[in-house]
Design an enzyme around this catalytic site. Structure first.
Site, PDB file in Angstrom:
ATOM      1  N   ASP A  94       0.888  -1.358  -0.168  1.00  0.00           N
ATOM      2  CA  ASP A  94      -0.099   0.029  -0.189  1.00  0.00           C
ATOM      3  C   ASP A  94       0.959   1.350  -0.076  1.00  0.00           C
ATOM      4  OD1 ASP A  94      -2.172   1.756   0.113  1.00  0.00           O
ATOM      5  OD2 ASP A  94      -2.770   1.228   2.322  1.00  0.00           O
ATOM      6  N   ALA A  95       1.469   1.656  -1.035  1.00  0.00           N
ATOM      7  CA  ALA A  95       2.471   2.576  -1.500  1.00  0.00           C
ATOM      8  C   ALA A  95       2.180   3.836  -2.019  1.00  0.00           C
ATOM      9  CB  ALA A  95       3.425   2.222  -2.270  1.00  0.00           C
ATOM     10  N   LYS A  96       0.704   3.464  -2.508  1.00  0.00           N
ATOM     11  CA  LYS A  96       0.046   4.963  -3.174  1.00  0.00           C
ATOM     12  C   LYS A  96       1.172   5.779  -4.228  1.00  0.00           C
ATOM     13  CE  LYS A  96      -3.486   5.128   0.311  1.00  0.00           C
ATOM     14  NZ  LYS A  96      -2.989   4.112   1.311  1.00  0.00           N
ATOM     15  N   ARG A  97       1.799   4.837  -5.046  1.00  0.00           N
ATOM     16  CA  ARG A  97       2.784   5.673  -5.885  1.00  0.00           C
ATOM     17  C   ARG A  97       1.988   6.182  -7.080  1.00  0.00           C
ATOM     18  NH1 ARG A  97       5.584   4.897  -1.729  1.00  0.00           N
ATOM     19  NH2 ARG A  97       7.575   4.374  -1.769  1.00  0.00           N
TER      20      ARG A  97
END
Length: 274
Positions: A94-97
């Site tokens: 869950d890095a939301k890159r």
């Protein structure tokens, strides 16, 4: 892991629970904080106690990046432990890159190759060339932010366009991307009433649903509007499970919270004969 394998695990375990590993040093039991790698020690205990009750784990990378290189090493140890000990679980970075071209490609390599996650969360705001580099990896998935569970989601995501709300345009447009079959979408549990429209556009894709538990989302509403014939849901709970206790019994307490959700999900799948 393929989508077919994920669906098979959901049916075998009678659960579509994803456990979020949002591991915060200030919230884990005090006795763990003096250990050599407290973040990993906490994660390992949670995973060992709950692995049979869920099909996915989702570490939020911010909780590891905040502690610099030591935090990143804890994240690497966590995903390595999952891949070695519980390889039948779907793993989500869950890095939301979200960046363009070569940068997205490097982010993708970091999570898909260096750490061997099955999927990564990606923000779509910069468009096609910020998403497609992630989609180029076989048997890896992009979980695109569509309609999130936070209150600020209404600032932009639901704004009207000449055709429909912006988040619906995101769903519609991204279906045209190369390898769009590798797309999944984030739809917040606190926005469950929107799922009917979502399913009209993406009837077959998996949806990652955060917000059940501490954020107040309703599992019943999510299932009512979001299930499809292949289940098609990963419902995430983080704080409501992993911080059920901050005493020595924290892993057992987390198991009880996870078991309660697993049993609810099992009843849904049984009643609907999915």
């Amino acid at each position: 892991m393929t989508e077919a394998q994920l669906t098979s695990e959901i049916r075998r375990k009678k659960t579509f629970l994803c456990i979020g590993l949002d591991t915060d040093l200030e919230k884990i039991p005090k006795f763990l904080r003096s250990s050599k790698d407290p973040l990993f020690a906490f994660n390992k205990a949670i995973i060992d106690a709950t692995h049979d009750l869920c099909v996915a784990y989702k570490p939020n990378t911010a909780f590891y990046e905040a502690y610099g290189s030591a935090g990143w090493q804890a994240l690497e140890r966590t995903i390595a432990y999952l891949n070695e000990s519980y390889p039948d679980h779907f793993t989500i970075a869950d890095a939301k890159r979200g960046d363009i071209g070569n940068t997205s490609g490097r982010y993708a390599r970091a999570f898909f190759e260096a750490m061997a996650f099955d999927s990564v969360t990606v923000a779509p705001y910069m468009g096609r060339d910020s998403v497609e580099p992630f989609l180029a990896f076989d048997n890896k998935f992009v979980i695109l932010l569509a309609l999130t569970s936070n209150a600020g989601a209404f600032d932009f995501q639901t704004l009207p366009t000449p055709e429909e709300a912006l988040y619906l345009q995101v769903l519609r447009k991204t279906r045209e991307y190369a390898h769009a079959e590798r797309l999944m979408y984030v739809i917040g549990a606190t926005k469950a009433s929107f799922l009917k429209e979502v399913r009209e556009i993406v009837p077959d894709q998996f949806l990652l649903i955060p917000g059940v538990g501490a954020q107040g989302g309703s599992l019943q509403d999510v299932c009512k509007y979001g299930l499809n014939s292949r289940v098609g849901l990963l419902v995430n709970s983080s704080r409501g499970i992993i911080y059920a206790s901050n005493e020595a019994d924290f892993a057992e307490a987390a198991r009880e919270k996870a078991k309660a959700l697993q049993q609810q999900m099992g009843r849904v799948l049984r009643d609907l004969k999915i």
